[in-house]
Design a protein around this motif. Sequence first.
Motif, PDB file in Angstrom:
ATOM      1  N   PRO A  40     -13.072 -18.915   8.750  1.00 25.63           N
ATOM      2  CA  PRO A  40     -13.847 -19.530   7.675  1.00 25.63           C
ATOM      3  C   PRO A  40     -14.703 -20.666   8.240  1.00 25.63           C
ATOM      4  N   ALA A  41     -15.740 -21.056   7.519  1.00 30.30           N
ATOM      5  CA  ALA A  41     -16.604 -22.152   7.971  1.00 30.30           C
ATOM      6  C   ALA A  41     -15.777 -23.425   8.148  1.00 30.30           C
ATOM      7  N   TYR A  42     -16.097 -24.187   9.176  1.00 31.66           N
ATOM      8  CA  TYR A  42     -15.365 -25.421   9.467  1.00 31.66           C
ATOM      9  C   TYR A  42     -15.784 -26.528   8.508  1.00 31.66           C
ATOM     10  N   ILE A  43     -14.801 -27.146   7.880  1.00 29.89           N
ATOM     11  CA  ILE A  43     -15.072 -28.298   7.020  1.00 29.89           C
ATOM     12  C   ILE A  43     -14.516 -29.525   7.745  1.00 29.89           C
ATOM     13  N   SER A  44     -15.321 -30.542   7.917  1.00 34.59           N
ATOM     14  CA  SER A  44     -14.846 -31.736   8.613  1.00 34.59           C
ATOM     15  C   SER A  44     -13.734 -32.417   7.814  1.00 34.59           C
ATOM     16  N   PRO A  45     -12.626 -32.801   8.479  1.00 31.71           N
ATOM     17  CA  PRO A  45     -11.544 -33.472   7.754  1.00 31.71           C
ATOM     18  C   PRO A  45     -12.008 -34.794   7.124  1.00 31.71           C
ATOM     19  N   GLN A  46     -13.061 -35.383   7.689  1.00 30.22           N
ATOM     20  CA  GLN A  46     -13.602 -36.644   7.129  1.00 30.22           C
ATOM     21  C   GLN A  46     -14.050 -36.460   5.683  1.00 30.22           C
TER      22      GLN A  46
END
Length: 185
Positions: A4-10
């Motif tokens: 899946p597309a990477y979502i920044s933990p920030q």
Amino acid sequence: MSLPAYISPQKMEVLFSREQIAERVHVVGEQISADYAGKAVVLIGVLKGAAIFLSDLARSITVDNTFDFVATSSYGRARVSSGQVKLIKDIDNPIEGKHVILVEDILDTGLTLSYLRQLMLQHKPASLKIATCLDKPDRRLVPIEADYVCFKIPNKFVVGYGMDFAERYRGVGDIRIYPETPAGH
Ligand code: IMP
Ligand code: MG
């Protein structure tokens, strides 16, 4: 299967900060040290999610302790509907007659820990308890409770502090809410 597309933990909301986690783990470590005073305890971590919690917990326990690891088949929709859990890695050392604590990152449906509990009881430990960093009581499919819980949480999918989504975010230091609910949750 593509990632899946990477979502920044920030970009994810913090549920528990590093400081809150450290404080609770320390308190639970002290509880365990008091409960097992004068005894030796074997901590058995469930890979990979519990690795970080176990390493912090072990360092908060002042009684004689050793640790071992087990691994079960990965989390997935098929497993939830079939209720099937498979052991991928067994313990390295015998636990017969020993005081054992199973250490998990998160107690969700309860399928994994019920399975592991039954399996460990077959080894005839002197005692068997469960420690989990997080507990999602609303998601339970089988009746099982942990003896030591750092935090009870609502039905949200979380990552960080060992917990993953598609193997990502285990190294995130705090516990964050993943913005989407993965299939099967
Ligand atoms: P269960 O109690 O057998 O449903 O499974 C617990 C396991 O599912 C945990 O050890 C995690 O690996 C995984 N899991 C459940 N909820 C979450 C979550 O919110 N984030 C990441 N992993 C989760
Ligand atoms: Mg796990």
